[in-house]
Design an enzyme around this catalytic site. Structure first.
Site, PDB file in Angstrom:
ATOM      1  N   LYS A  35       0.845  -1.271  -0.086  1.00 48.83           N
ATOM      2  CA  LYS A  35       0.006   0.055  -0.051  1.00 48.83           C
ATOM      3  C   LYS A  35       0.907   1.356   0.093  1.00 48.83           C
ATOM      4  O   LYS A  35       0.484   2.060  -0.778  1.00 48.83           O
ATOM      5  CB  LYS A  35      -0.971  -0.243   1.127  1.00 48.83           C
ATOM      6  N   LEU A 139     -16.777  10.973   8.615  1.00 48.03           N
ATOM      7  CA  LEU A 139     -17.033  10.846   7.107  1.00 48.03           C
ATOM      8  C   LEU A 139     -17.680   9.958   6.470  1.00 48.03           C
ATOM      9  O   LEU A 139     -17.773   8.810   6.988  1.00 48.03           O
ATOM     10  CB  LEU A 139     -15.596  11.216   6.532  1.00 48.03           C
ATOM     11  N   CYS A 247     -19.030   0.488   7.964  1.00 47.83           N
ATOM     12  CA  CYS A 247     -19.245   1.351   9.626  1.00 47.83           C
ATOM     13  C   CYS A 247     -20.604   0.802  10.291  1.00 47.83           C
ATOM     14  O   CYS A 247     -20.580   0.002  11.210  1.00 47.83           O
ATOM     15  CB  CYS A 247     -19.504   2.565   9.471  1.00 47.83           C
TER      16      CYS A 247
HETATM   17  C1  UDX Z   1     -21.533   5.998   7.889  1.00 50.25           C
HETATM   18  C2  UDX Z   1     -21.677   7.491   8.659  1.00 50.25           C
HETATM   19  O1  UDX Z   1     -22.563   8.220   7.620  1.00 50.25           O
HETATM   20  C3  UDX Z   1     -20.259   8.125   8.714  1.00 50.25           C
HETATM   21  O2  UDX Z   1     -20.820   9.486   9.624  1.00 50.25           O
HETATM   22  C4  UDX Z   1     -19.652   7.310   9.606  1.00 50.25           C
HETATM   23  O3  UDX Z   1     -18.441   7.986  10.024  1.00 50.25           O
HETATM   24  C5  UDX Z   1     -19.207   6.206   8.861  1.00 50.25           C
HETATM   25  O4  UDX Z   1     -20.531   5.296   8.489  1.00 50.25           O
HETATM   26  P1  UDX Z   1     -20.799   5.366   5.304  1.00 50.25           P
HETATM   27  O5  UDX Z   1     -20.762   3.984   5.788  1.00 50.25           O
HETATM   28  O6  UDX Z   1     -19.740   6.029   4.197  1.00 50.25           O
HETATM   29  O7  UDX Z   1     -20.810   6.251   6.508  1.00 50.25           O
HETATM   30  O8  UDX Z   1     -22.331   5.552   4.330  1.00 50.25           O
HETATM   31  P2  UDX Z   1     -23.759   6.177   4.806  1.00 50.25           P
HETATM   32  O9  UDX Z   1     -23.880   7.181   3.509  1.00 50.25           O
HETATM   33  O10 UDX Z   1     -23.890   6.709   5.941  1.00 50.25           O
HETATM   34  O11 UDX Z   1     -24.675   4.979   4.364  1.00 50.25           O
HETATM   35  C6  UDX Z   1     -24.541   3.691   5.218  1.00 50.25           C
HETATM   36  C7  UDX Z   1     -25.649   2.675   4.645  1.00 50.25           C
HETATM   37  O12 UDX Z   1     -26.937   3.138   4.826  1.00 50.25           O
HETATM   38  C8  UDX Z   1     -25.532   2.710   3.016  1.00 50.25           C
HETATM   39  O13 UDX Z   1     -25.628   1.119   2.958  1.00 50.25           O
HETATM   40  C9  UDX Z   1     -26.984   3.283   2.705  1.00 50.25           C
HETATM   41  O14 UDX Z   1     -26.994   2.766   1.366  1.00 50.25           O
HETATM   42  C10 UDX Z   1     -27.510   3.091   3.551  1.00 50.25           C
HETATM   43  N1  UDX Z   1     -28.819   4.144   3.713  1.00 50.25           N
HETATM   44  C11 UDX Z   1     -28.443   5.388   4.207  1.00 50.25           C
HETATM   45  C12 UDX Z   1     -30.029   3.845   3.471  1.00 50.25           C
HETATM   46  O15 UDX Z   1     -30.385   2.629   3.187  1.00 50.25           O
HETATM   47  N2  UDX Z   1     -31.154   4.757   3.662  1.00 50.25           N
HETATM   48  C13 UDX Z   1     -30.612   6.113   3.929  1.00 50.25           C
HETATM   49  O16 UDX Z   1     -31.686   6.743   4.008  1.00 50.25           O
HETATM   50  C14 UDX Z   1     -29.464   6.350   4.048  1.00 50.25           C
END
Ligand code: UDX
Length: 413
Positions: A35, A139, A247
């Protein structure tokens, strides 16, 4: 400031790149030689909008050697904290803390950015023998640089005022509100926030289930009107196949097990996990019912990334849909604009994927899956992410998350 970042995964690399962009002197350390070499050639280990441009400026020093951190004022720990057997695995964090203890100057501060259960940063302080700050990261993948430049809030947890001040100064450029907390509060805020958002998603997904059982009901309408209430807000109310990614699934599991070990059940978080686990099965059942069986049928899956604008398939619900379909004897062909998978045969074009199959499942809401109603004519369609316009679909061959199975919600396209 002179800043070290240990762990050059998503969070670590973005943190390093953004701080270097803000004129700090940044050294990034990772144990993965491959990496580090890629990064030295300005190649990103993952796809994220904007990262290549920042990498090209070549401002960060990448190395596998901790001794390069001998002069830093602050060293972030941003290593991964996977959930193994339902419990958070913290060995990477403590081994980073130990290595930092061997090289950092006495007055340097260790900053824990990895998502860790309450009590971990305190131990990092003991292991490293340095002052410690908890500075969780919020993030989102796909929006990571912007979220780091403009976070809703900066959380600085510490019992050492000067150490906290140093971290606060580092993020001053964001102009975002800074909240000073204890170490444990900062650690819990991260889990509480992610769990709450996961609960919100699972909540709307249960309402979607109910809509499907009612006549003339669309969860998109229900969610839109709910979101107009400022106390509820419109975010994270998009019904679909459920949450995935690096996450939500791991953090909800880690915090509910952590709480249970302390005699406190997080019933709502546990329910959110259960609801989410049932999403792929529900989607496959719906498809089977519509098609009158799945064995030997060829099905196209549009999207394998856990969400759009990323090539990340970790805990992607699309993969579970693929596995379940194949388990039922269906033949699966997939297409995704960025993500790759070995779970099924992958083709390079959306139209080819659709053409080859008898049924189409939309599993990730990539922009290029919108407006394709006409090209889906003659296929069975399951819209798992609500990107299609139901009024343009033939309801005999079309199902969507949160849309009545019967009634007159849409036309006969
Ligand atoms: C998340 C948190 O938002 C972020 O603050 C944290 O630091 C890391 O985890 P991320 O995993 O990048 O970020 O994705 P996010 O955009 O939050 O979506 C998470 C999951 O939920 C995705 O699979 C998304 O498709 C799903 N989701 C999100 C839904 O099904 N419906 C929604 O309304 C929002």
């Amino acid at each position: 400031m002179r800043v070290g970042v240990v762990g050059l995964g998503y969070v670590g690399l973005i943190t390093a790149l953004v701080l270097a962009e803000k004129e700090h002197v940044v050294v990034g350390v990772d144990v993965d030689q491959g990496k580090v070499e890629e990064l030295r050639c300005n190649r990103s280990p993952f796809y994220e909008p904007g990262v290549e441009d920042l990498l090209a400026k070549n401002r960060v020093t990448y190395t596998t050697d901790y001794s390069a951190l001998g002069e830093v004022d602050l060293a972030f720990i941003a290593v991964s904290t996977p959930t193994v057997g339902g419990k958070i695995y913290l060995d990477h964090v403590f081994s980073a803390a130990k290595s930092l203890g061997e090289v950092l100057r006495r007055e340097a501060v260790v900053v824990v950015k990895s998502t860790v259960v309450p009590g971990t940063a305190r131990k990092v302080g003991e292991v490293s023998g340095r002052r410690v700050v908890s500075n969780p990261e919020f993030l989102r993948e796909g929006n990571a640089i912007n979220d780091t430049l403009h976070p809703d809030r900066v959380v600085v947890g510490s019992s050492d005022r000067e150490a906290g001040d140093r971290v606060e100064r580092l993020w001053e450029f964001t102009g975002s509100p800074v909240v000073r907390t204890s170490l444990e509060e900062a650690e819990l805020v991260k889990y509480a926030s992610n769990s709450f958002l996961a609960v919100k998603v699972s909540f709307i997904n249960e309402m979607a289930n109910l809509c499907e059982a009612l006549p003339d009901c669309d969860v998109e309408v229900v969610a839109r009107v709910m979101g107009m209430d400022r106390r509820i807000a419109p975010y994270f109310l998009k019904a679909g196949l459920g949450f995935g990614g690096s996450c939500f699934p791991k953090d909800t599991l880690a915090i509910s097990n952590f709480a249970r070990e302390r005699g406190e059940d997080l019933r709502l978080v546990e329910a959110a996990i259960q609801v989410n686990q049932l999403r792929p099965t529900r989607a496959v059942e719906s498809l089977r019912e519509m098609m009158g069986g799945l064995t030997g049928r060829r099905i196209c899956i549009l999207g394998v990334a856990f969400k759009p604008e990323t090539d990340d398939t970790r805990e992607s619900v699309a993969l579970r849909v693929i596995q379940t379909l194949r388990g039922e004897g269906a033949e699966v062909v997939v297409y995704d604009p960025r993500a790759r998978t070995r779970e099924a045969r992958q083709v390079d074009s959306r139209d080819q994927c659709i053409r080859e199959a008898e049924a189409v499942v939309i599993a990730t809401e990539w922009g290029e899956f919108r407006g394709i109603e006409d090209s889906l004519r003659g296929k069975f369609v399951y819209d798992g992410r609500r990107v299609l316009d139901p009024s343009r679909m033939d309801r005999r061959y079309f199902r969507a998350v949160g849309l009545s199975r019967s009634g007159s919600t849409s036309g006969q396209g």
